[in-house]
Motif scaffolding. Sequence first.
Motif, PDB file in Angstrom:
ATOM      1  N   ALA A  62     -39.152  27.749 -21.152  1.00  0.00           N
ATOM      2  CA  ALA A  62     -38.156  28.113 -20.129  1.00  0.00           C
ATOM      3  C   ALA A  62     -37.981  29.626 -20.076  1.00  0.00           C
ATOM      4  CB  ALA A  62     -36.822  27.428 -20.424  1.00  0.00           C
ATOM      5  N   VAL A  63     -37.932  30.256 -21.241  1.00  0.00           N
ATOM      6  CA  VAL A  63     -37.744  31.709 -21.302  1.00  0.00           C
ATOM      7  C   VAL A  63     -38.998  32.419 -20.753  1.00  0.00           C
ATOM      8  CG1 VAL A  63     -37.593  33.654 -22.927  1.00  0.00           C
ATOM      9  CG2 VAL A  63     -35.995  31.734 -23.111  1.00  0.00           C
ATOM     10  N   ASP A  64     -40.174  31.906 -21.087  1.00  0.00           N
ATOM     11  CA  ASP A  64     -41.421  32.474 -20.532  1.00  0.00           C
ATOM     12  C   ASP A  64     -41.398  32.399 -18.999  1.00  0.00           C
ATOM     13  OD1 ASP A  64     -42.355  33.004 -23.009  1.00  0.00           O
ATOM     14  OD2 ASP A  64     -43.826  31.375 -23.080  1.00  0.00           O
ATOM     15  N   PHE A  65     -40.989  31.241 -18.494  1.00  0.00           N
ATOM     16  CA  PHE A  65     -40.928  31.060 -17.043  1.00  0.00           C
ATOM     17  C   PHE A  65     -39.885  32.002 -16.426  1.00  0.00           C
ATOM     18  CE2 PHE A  65     -38.520  29.072 -13.586  1.00  0.00           C
ATOM     19  CZ  PHE A  65     -39.473  29.191 -12.588  1.00  0.00           C
ATOM     20  N   ARG A  66     -38.747  32.137 -17.105  1.00  0.00           N
ATOM     21  CA  ARG A  66     -37.702  33.046 -16.609  1.00  0.00           C
ATOM     22  C   ARG A  66     -38.260  34.453 -16.419  1.00  0.00           C
ATOM     23  NH1 ARG A  66     -33.329  34.482 -20.953  1.00  0.00           N
ATOM     24  NH2 ARG A  66     -35.061  35.794 -21.627  1.00  0.00           N
ATOM     25  N   GLU A  67     -39.083  34.889 -17.378  1.00  0.00           N
ATOM     26  CA  GLU A  67     -39.641  36.241 -17.286  1.00  0.00           C
ATOM     27  C   GLU A  67     -40.675  36.347 -16.162  1.00  0.00           C
ATOM     28  OE1 GLU A  67     -38.110  38.776 -18.859  1.00  0.00           O
ATOM     29  OE2 GLU A  67     -36.799  37.061 -19.211  1.00  0.00           O
ATOM     30  N   VAL A  68     -41.368  35.253 -15.870  1.00  0.00           N
ATOM     31  CA  VAL A  68     -42.274  35.230 -14.711  1.00  0.00           C
ATOM     32  C   VAL A  68     -41.462  35.495 -13.442  1.00  0.00           C
ATOM     33  CG1 VAL A  68     -43.689  33.743 -13.243  1.00  0.00           C
ATOM     34  CG2 VAL A  68     -44.029  33.720 -15.728  1.00  0.00           C
ATOM     35  N   VAL A  69     -40.337  34.777 -13.309  1.00  0.00           N
ATOM     36  CA  VAL A  69     -39.492  34.946 -12.119  1.00  0.00           C
ATOM     37  C   VAL A  69     -39.017  36.391 -12.025  1.00  0.00           C
ATOM     38  CG1 VAL A  69     -37.330  34.278 -10.984  1.00  0.00           C
ATOM     39  CG2 VAL A  69     -38.728  32.536 -12.135  1.00  0.00           C
ATOM     40  N   HIS A  70     -38.607  36.959 -13.158  1.00  0.00           N
ATOM     41  CA  HIS A  70     -38.098  38.327 -13.120  1.00  0.00           C
ATOM     42  C   HIS A  70     -39.190  39.334 -12.763  1.00  0.00           C
ATOM     43  CE1 HIS A  70     -36.211  42.140 -14.313  1.00  0.00           C
ATOM     44  NE2 HIS A  70     -35.120  41.543 -13.893  1.00  0.00           N
ATOM     45  N   ARG A  71     -40.391  39.101 -13.310  1.00  0.00           N
ATOM     46  CA  ARG A  71     -41.493  40.030 -12.991  1.00  0.00           C
ATOM     47  C   ARG A  71     -41.867  39.959 -11.511  1.00  0.00           C
ATOM     48  NH1 ARG A  71     -43.555  38.428 -18.065  1.00  0.00           N
ATOM     49  NH2 ARG A  71     -44.977  36.934 -17.102  1.00  0.00           N
ATOM     50  N   VAL A  72     -41.961  38.742 -10.975  1.00  0.00           N
ATOM     51  CA  VAL A  72     -42.326  38.602  -9.563  1.00  0.00           C
ATOM     52  C   VAL A  72     -41.225  39.212  -8.685  1.00  0.00           C
ATOM     53  CG1 VAL A  72     -42.773  36.960  -7.691  1.00  0.00           C
ATOM     54  CG2 VAL A  72     -43.762  36.558  -9.957  1.00  0.00           C
ATOM     55  N   GLY A  73     -39.955  38.904  -9.013  1.00  0.00           N
ATOM     56  CA  GLY A  73     -38.831  39.455  -8.250  1.00  0.00           C
ATOM     57  C   GLY A  73     -38.793  40.969  -8.320  1.00  0.00           C
ATOM     58  N   SER A  74     -39.015  41.522  -9.516  1.00  0.00           N
ATOM     59  CA  SER A  74     -38.987  42.984  -9.687  1.00  0.00           C
ATOM     60  C   SER A  74     -40.097  43.637  -8.881  1.00  0.00           C
ATOM     61  CB  SER A  74     -39.180  43.367 -11.157  1.00  0.00           C
ATOM     62  OG  SER A  74     -38.204  42.781 -11.940  1.00  0.00           O
ATOM     63  N   ALA A  75     -41.265  42.992  -8.864  1.00  0.00           N
ATOM     64  CA  ALA A  75     -42.388  43.552  -8.105  1.00  0.00           C
ATOM     65  C   ALA A  75     -41.996  43.670  -6.633  1.00  0.00           C
ATOM     66  CB  ALA A  75     -43.628  42.671  -8.271  1.00  0.00           C
ATOM     67  N   PHE A  76     -41.494  42.576  -6.056  1.00  0.00           N
ATOM     68  CA  PHE A  76     -41.125  42.631  -4.640  1.00  0.00           C
ATOM     69  C   PHE A  76     -39.973  43.611  -4.405  1.00  0.00           C
ATOM     70  CE2 PHE A  76     -43.169  38.299  -4.253  1.00  0.00           C
ATOM     71  CZ  PHE A  76     -44.192  38.736  -3.431  1.00  0.00           C
ATOM     72  N   ALA A  77     -39.025  43.653  -5.334  1.00  0.00           N
ATOM     73  CA  ALA A  77     -37.870  44.535  -5.163  1.00  0.00           C
ATOM     74  C   ALA A  77     -38.277  46.004  -5.169  1.00  0.00           C
ATOM     75  CB  ALA A  77     -36.844  44.267  -6.261  1.00  0.00           C
ATOM     76  N   GLY A  79     -41.392  47.076  -4.194  1.00  0.00           N
ATOM     77  CA  GLY A  79     -42.486  47.325  -3.262  1.00  0.00           C
ATOM     78  C   GLY A  79     -43.871  47.199  -3.863  1.00  0.00           C
ATOM     79  N   LEU A  80     -43.961  46.497  -4.990  1.00  0.00           N
ATOM     80  CA  LEU A  80     -45.268  46.313  -5.622  1.00  0.00           C
ATOM     81  C   LEU A  80     -45.776  44.892  -5.360  1.00  0.00           C
ATOM     82  CD1 LEU A  80     -44.370  47.956  -9.043  1.00  0.00           C
ATOM     83  CD2 LEU A  80     -45.724  48.987  -7.197  1.00  0.00           C
ATOM     84  N   THR A  81     -47.044  44.682  -5.656  1.00  0.00           N
ATOM     85  CA  THR A  81     -47.621  43.345  -5.531  1.00  0.00           C
ATOM     86  C   THR A  81     -47.526  42.646  -6.885  1.00  0.00           C
ATOM     87  OG1 THR A  81     -49.167  44.224  -3.923  1.00  0.00           O
ATOM     88  CG2 THR A  81     -49.684  42.066  -4.841  1.00  0.00           C
ATOM     89  N   PRO A  82     -46.963  41.444  -6.919  1.00  0.00           N
ATOM     90  CA  PRO A  82     -46.857  40.760  -8.210  1.00  0.00           C
ATOM     91  C   PRO A  82     -48.233  40.376  -8.762  1.00  0.00           C
ATOM     92  CG  PRO A  82     -45.826  39.470  -6.445  1.00  0.00           C
ATOM     93  CD  PRO A  82     -46.384  40.698  -5.816  1.00  0.00           C
ATOM     94  N   ALA A  83     -48.299  40.208 -10.063  1.00  0.00           N
ATOM     95  CA  ALA A  83     -49.559  39.823 -10.701  1.00  0.00           C
ATOM     96  C   ALA A  83     -49.976  38.435 -10.214  1.00  0.00           C
ATOM     97  CB  ALA A  83     -49.396  39.816 -12.222  1.00  0.00           C
ATOM     98  N   VAL A  84     -51.278  38.274 -10.006  1.00  0.00           N
ATOM     99  CA  VAL A  84     -51.820  36.991  -9.545  1.00  0.00           C
ATOM    100  C   VAL A  84     -51.452  35.862 -10.519  1.00  0.00           C
ATOM    101  CG1 VAL A  84     -53.960  35.753  -9.022  1.00  0.00           C
ATOM    102  CG2 VAL A  84     -53.707  38.135  -8.339  1.00  0.00           C
ATOM    103  N   THR A  85     -51.524  36.166 -11.806  1.00  0.00           N
ATOM    104  CA  THR A  85     -51.224  35.138 -12.816  1.00  0.00           C
ATOM    105  C   THR A  85     -49.752  34.715 -12.741  1.00  0.00           C
ATOM    106  OG1 THR A  85     -50.946  36.978 -14.353  1.00  0.00           O
ATOM    107  CG2 THR A  85     -53.003  35.737 -14.501  1.00  0.00           C
ATOM    108  N   ASP A  86     -48.856  35.665 -12.474  1.00  0.00           N
ATOM    109  CA  ASP A  86     -47.430  35.328 -12.350  1.00  0.00           C
ATOM    110  C   ASP A  86     -47.177  34.475 -11.114  1.00  0.00           C
ATOM    111  OD1 ASP A  86     -46.611  36.526 -14.679  1.00  0.00           O
ATOM    112  OD2 ASP A  86     -46.051  38.429 -13.732  1.00  0.00           O
ATOM    113  N   LEU A  87     -47.812  34.844 -10.006  1.00  0.00           N
ATOM    114  CA  LEU A  87     -47.652  34.048  -8.786  1.00  0.00           C
ATOM    115  C   LEU A  87     -48.155  32.627  -9.003  1.00  0.00           C
ATOM    116  CD1 LEU A  87     -48.637  36.321  -5.768  1.00  0.00           C
ATOM    117  CD2 LEU A  87     -46.378  35.432  -6.364  1.00  0.00           C
TER     118      LEU A  87
END
Length: 182
Positions: A62-77, A79-87
């Motif tokens: 759950a914590v690993d997944f939470r960090e995926v969400v944060h990384r993807v959200g931070s990327a969009f916030a 103006g970056l492209t999120p990592a393919v693996t995170d998406l």
Amino acid sequence: MDATKVFRLENDVLAFRFTATLSDRAGESPRERLVDPAHLELWFRVAGLDVVGLDAADLRSAVDFREVVHRVGSAFATGLTPAVTDLAALNRVAAGGRATLVLDEKGCAAWSLENSSLADALSVIAQDAIRVLGACDTVPVRLCEGPGCAGLFVDGSRGRNRRWCSMNTCGNRIKKARLAAK
Ligand SMILES: [Zn+2]
């Protein structure tokens, strides 16, 4: 346990509220609020997702997944492209559950988790993240400017100039710091 004291629950986006279970994440001493499986179960319960019987491995995923969400959200916030693996991970978790929304006669909707499993609950959160982050740039997602916070939020202000994840916490901290400086 009083959930309102244990967690920061004021973010109205479910997925971002989940990422806020690690607070002060960009600061010197990040604060992990999901300290054991019982805390994770409590968080889910408050979110209307009834999951029981979680163990340490569930907490880790759950914590690993939470960090995926944060990384993807931070990327969009930012103006970056999120990592393919995170998406890929986000989309995989979204597709991995069987929760459904159920409407009652009072006009209230509630989540029904088919297996009451972690996969069901995380799928709800993943789909919420996709709903908000996937609005083709029409929903402004931001990172909180509070010192060390880096919390995700949706800027629903008219001038699109909101800076903090929460006025009650980060906004207040800044105000107090400004007053102290004067
Ligand atoms: Zn903040």
